[in-house]
Design a protein around this motif. Structure first.
Motif, PDB file in Angstrom:
ATOM      1  N   ALA A  58     196.517 -25.018  21.727  1.00  0.00           N
ATOM      2  CA  ALA A  58     197.332 -23.830  21.984  1.00  0.00           C
ATOM      3  C   ALA A  58     196.941 -23.175  23.301  1.00  0.00           C
ATOM      4  CB  ALA A  58     197.188 -22.840  20.839  1.00  0.00           C
ATOM      5  N   ASP A  59     195.648 -23.065  23.565  1.00  0.00           N
ATOM      6  CA  ASP A  59     195.211 -22.467  24.825  1.00  0.00           C
ATOM      7  C   ASP A  59     195.662 -23.319  26.009  1.00  0.00           C
ATOM      8  OD1 ASP A  59     194.048 -20.387  23.456  1.00  0.00           O
ATOM      9  OD2 ASP A  59     192.045 -21.270  23.451  1.00  0.00           O
ATOM     10  N   GLY A  60     195.582 -24.625  25.851  1.00  0.00           N
ATOM     11  CA  GLY A  60     195.994 -25.522  26.924  1.00  0.00           C
ATOM     12  C   GLY A  60     197.491 -25.515  27.161  1.00  0.00           C
ATOM     13  N   LEU A  61     198.255 -25.319  26.093  1.00  0.00           N
ATOM     14  CA  LEU A  61     199.711 -25.362  26.211  1.00  0.00           C
ATOM     15  C   LEU A  61     200.344 -24.006  26.494  1.00  0.00           C
ATOM     16  CD1 LEU A  61     200.535 -27.759  23.229  1.00  0.00           C
ATOM     17  CD2 LEU A  61     200.462 -28.320  25.660  1.00  0.00           C
ATOM     18  N   SER A  62     199.586 -22.927  26.354  1.00  0.00           N
ATOM     19  CA  SER A  62     200.184 -21.600  26.488  1.00  0.00           C
ATOM     20  C   SER A  62     200.724 -21.340  27.889  1.00  0.00           C
ATOM     21  CB  SER A  62     199.179 -20.516  26.103  1.00  0.00           C
ATOM     22  OG  SER A  62     198.044 -20.577  26.940  1.00  0.00           O
ATOM     23  N   GLY A  63     200.170 -22.010  28.905  1.00  0.00           N
ATOM     24  CA  GLY A  63     200.685 -21.838  30.263  1.00  0.00           C
ATOM     25  C   GLY A  63     202.098 -22.353  30.440  1.00  0.00           C
ATOM     26  N   LEU A  64     202.512 -23.275  29.583  1.00  0.00           N
ATOM     27  CA  LEU A  64     203.862 -23.826  29.679  1.00  0.00           C
ATOM     28  C   LEU A  64     204.932 -22.851  29.198  1.00  0.00           C
ATOM     29  CD1 LEU A  64     203.186 -27.405  28.256  1.00  0.00           C
ATOM     30  CD2 LEU A  64     203.471 -26.759  30.651  1.00  0.00           C
ATOM     31  N   ALA A  65     204.527 -21.805  28.515  1.00  0.00           N
ATOM     32  CA  ALA A  65     205.472 -20.933  27.845  1.00  0.00           C
ATOM     33  C   ALA A  65     206.118 -19.891  28.752  1.00  0.00           C
ATOM     34  CB  ALA A  65     204.784 -20.237  26.676  1.00  0.00           C
ATOM     35  N   SER A  66     205.866 -19.941  30.034  1.00  0.00           N
ATOM     36  CA  SER A  66     206.386 -18.892  30.908  1.00  0.00           C
ATOM     37  C   SER A  66     207.663 -19.274  31.656  1.00  0.00           C
ATOM     38  CB  SER A  66     205.303 -18.479  31.909  1.00  0.00           C
ATOM     39  OG  SER A  66     204.921 -19.592  32.683  1.00  0.00           O
ATOM     40  N   SER A  67     208.184 -20.478  31.423  1.00  0.00           N
ATOM     41  CA  SER A  67     209.417 -20.890  32.101  1.00  0.00           C
ATOM     42  C   SER A  67     210.196 -21.844  31.208  1.00  0.00           C
ATOM     43  CB  SER A  67     209.089 -21.584  33.424  1.00  0.00           C
ATOM     44  OG  SER A  67     208.436 -22.814  33.173  1.00  0.00           O
ATOM     45  N   LEU A  68     211.479 -22.006  31.499  1.00  0.00           N
ATOM     46  CA  LEU A  68     212.311 -22.908  30.710  1.00  0.00           C
ATOM     47  C   LEU A  68     211.827 -24.356  30.785  1.00  0.00           C
ATOM     48  CD1 LEU A  68     214.734 -23.310  28.847  1.00  0.00           C
ATOM     49  CD2 LEU A  68     216.116 -23.657  30.888  1.00  0.00           C
ATOM     50  N   PRO A  69     211.521 -24.894  31.970  1.00  0.00           N
ATOM     51  CA  PRO A  69     211.001 -26.273  32.005  1.00  0.00           C
ATOM     52  C   PRO A  69     209.696 -26.415  31.220  1.00  0.00           C
ATOM     53  CG  PRO A  69     211.706 -25.618  34.199  1.00  0.00           C
ATOM     54  CD  PRO A  69     211.762 -24.392  33.337  1.00  0.00           C
ATOM     55  N   GLY A  70     208.851 -25.399  31.293  1.00  0.00           N
ATOM     56  CA  GLY A  70     207.610 -25.425  30.533  1.00  0.00           C
ATOM     57  C   GLY A  70     207.865 -25.408  29.035  1.00  0.00           C
ATOM     58  N   LEU A  71     208.843 -24.606  28.610  1.00  0.00           N
ATOM     59  CA  LEU A  71     209.192 -24.556  27.187  1.00  0.00           C
ATOM     60  C   LEU A  71     209.761 -25.892  26.717  1.00  0.00           C
ATOM     61  CD1 LEU A  71     210.750 -20.987  26.925  1.00  0.00           C
ATOM     62  CD2 LEU A  71     208.567 -21.760  25.972  1.00  0.00           C
ATOM     63  N   LEU A  72     210.549 -26.539  27.569  1.00  0.00           N
ATOM     64  CA  LEU A  72     211.088 -27.861  27.217  1.00  0.00           C
ATOM     65  C   LEU A  72     209.957 -28.874  27.051  1.00  0.00           C
ATOM     66  CD1 LEU A  72     214.194 -27.955  29.547  1.00  0.00           C
ATOM     67  CD2 LEU A  72     214.215 -27.919  27.053  1.00  0.00           C
ATOM     68  N   LEU A  73     209.017 -28.865  27.983  1.00  0.00           N
ATOM     69  CA  LEU A  73     207.870 -29.766  27.884  1.00  0.00           C
ATOM     70  C   LEU A  73     207.025 -29.431  26.656  1.00  0.00           C
ATOM     71  CD1 LEU A  73     206.245 -32.073  29.103  1.00  0.00           C
ATOM     72  CD2 LEU A  73     205.046 -30.379  30.514  1.00  0.00           C
ATOM     73  N   LEU A  74     206.858 -28.156  26.380  1.00  0.00           N
ATOM     74  CA  LEU A  74     206.112 -27.715  25.201  1.00  0.00           C
ATOM     75  C   LEU A  74     206.764 -28.236  23.922  1.00  0.00           C
ATOM     76  CD1 LEU A  74     203.756 -25.886  24.234  1.00  0.00           C
ATOM     77  CD2 LEU A  74     205.395 -24.020  24.167  1.00  0.00           C
ATOM     78  N   ALA A  75     208.083 -28.145  23.847  1.00  0.00           N
ATOM     79  CA  ALA A  75     208.804 -28.637  22.668  1.00  0.00           C
ATOM     80  C   ALA A  75     208.621 -30.140  22.496  1.00  0.00           C
ATOM     81  CB  ALA A  75     210.285 -28.288  22.756  1.00  0.00           C
ATOM     82  N   VAL A  76     208.634 -30.879  23.601  1.00  0.00           N
ATOM     83  CA  VAL A  76     208.434 -32.332  23.521  1.00  0.00           C
ATOM     84  C   VAL A  76     207.024 -32.644  23.048  1.00  0.00           C
ATOM     85  CG1 VAL A  76     208.270 -34.452  24.889  1.00  0.00           C
ATOM     86  CG2 VAL A  76     210.193 -32.923  25.218  1.00  0.00           C
ATOM     87  N   ILE A  77     206.031 -31.955  23.598  1.00  0.00           N
ATOM     88  CA  ILE A  77     204.637 -32.217  23.224  1.00  0.00           C
ATOM     89  C   ILE A  77     204.395 -31.892  21.754  1.00  0.00           C
ATOM     90  CG2 ILE A  77     202.241 -31.477  23.590  1.00  0.00           C
ATOM     91  CD1 ILE A  77     203.018 -31.109  26.587  1.00  0.00           C
ATOM     92  N   ILE A  78     204.836 -30.715  21.328  1.00  0.00           N
ATOM     93  CA  ILE A  78     204.615 -30.311  19.938  1.00  0.00           C
ATOM     94  C   ILE A  78     205.416 -31.202  18.992  1.00  0.00           C
ATOM     95  CG2 ILE A  78     204.967 -28.444  18.274  1.00  0.00           C
ATOM     96  CD1 ILE A  78     204.287 -26.495  20.494  1.00  0.00           C
TER      97      ILE A  78
END
Length: 176
Positions: A58-78
């Motif tokens: 969660a700490d490693g992935l939380s940086g992805l949560a600040s933009s749409l591309p990051g959220l898309l990547l976060l959704a793929v990873i999770i």
């Protein structure tokens, strides 16, 4: 009158018999399917919490949560089929990233329009831990379970990012 009492007794006996058998079947299903699942999930939650793997991810992935591309990547990873059944129990990732995002949105550091897409980005793992039990409760054949579990896991990996895009589209003008 005697025939009526006999028929009534048989009818009540049939109803009681059906209810008794239903109770036996329910207990049998719980013992064979639900209790092993509960034990497994308790083990996985304990493992995730005690090793700190969930918090580290969660700490490693939380940086992805600040933009749409990051959220898309976060959704793929999770939503990865290997990770999602392990991340579902306890919802460690969703809890930590959800709190971080909520705090940042509340502080005004992140656009509130990211709230809806972020909700879908942190939740593609939901239900992935219960798939084998659901199939077992449905008396699925072993071959169906072998095909069904990966099919649902891969579908969640695909639908997770789609949900983020849909959430992003529906968030236009929501917080104006």
């Amino acid at each position: 009158m005697n025939a009526f009492i006999t028929r009534l007794g048989k009818a009540v006996g049939n109803v009681v018999g059906v209810l008794y058998q239903a109770g036996r079947d329910a207990i049998d299903m719980v013992i064979k399917n639900v209790l092993p699942f509960i034990a497994f999930i308790a083990f996985v939650i304990g493992l995730i919490l005690e090793t700190g793997v969930g918090e580290a991810l969660a700490d490693g992935l939380s940086g992805l949560a600040s933009s749409l591309p990051g959220l898309l990547l976060l959704a793929v990873i999770i939503g990865l089929p290997v990770l999602s059944p392990l991340l579902g129990p306890g919802a460690v990732i969703a809890q930590i990233i959800g709190v971080l995002l909520g705090t940042e949105i509340g502080a005004g550091d992140l656009d509130p329009a990211l709230a809806l897409p972020a909700l879908w980005a942190i939740n593609p793992q939901v239900g992935c831990d219960f798939i084998p039990v659901g199939l077992a409760l449905g008396d699925a054949e072993p071959e169906t379970v072998e095909v069904g579990v990966p099919a649902v896991l891969f579908s969640r990996m695909i639908t997770g990012p789609l949900a983020v895009v849909i959430g992003w589209l529906f968030s236009f003008g929501l917080y104006s």
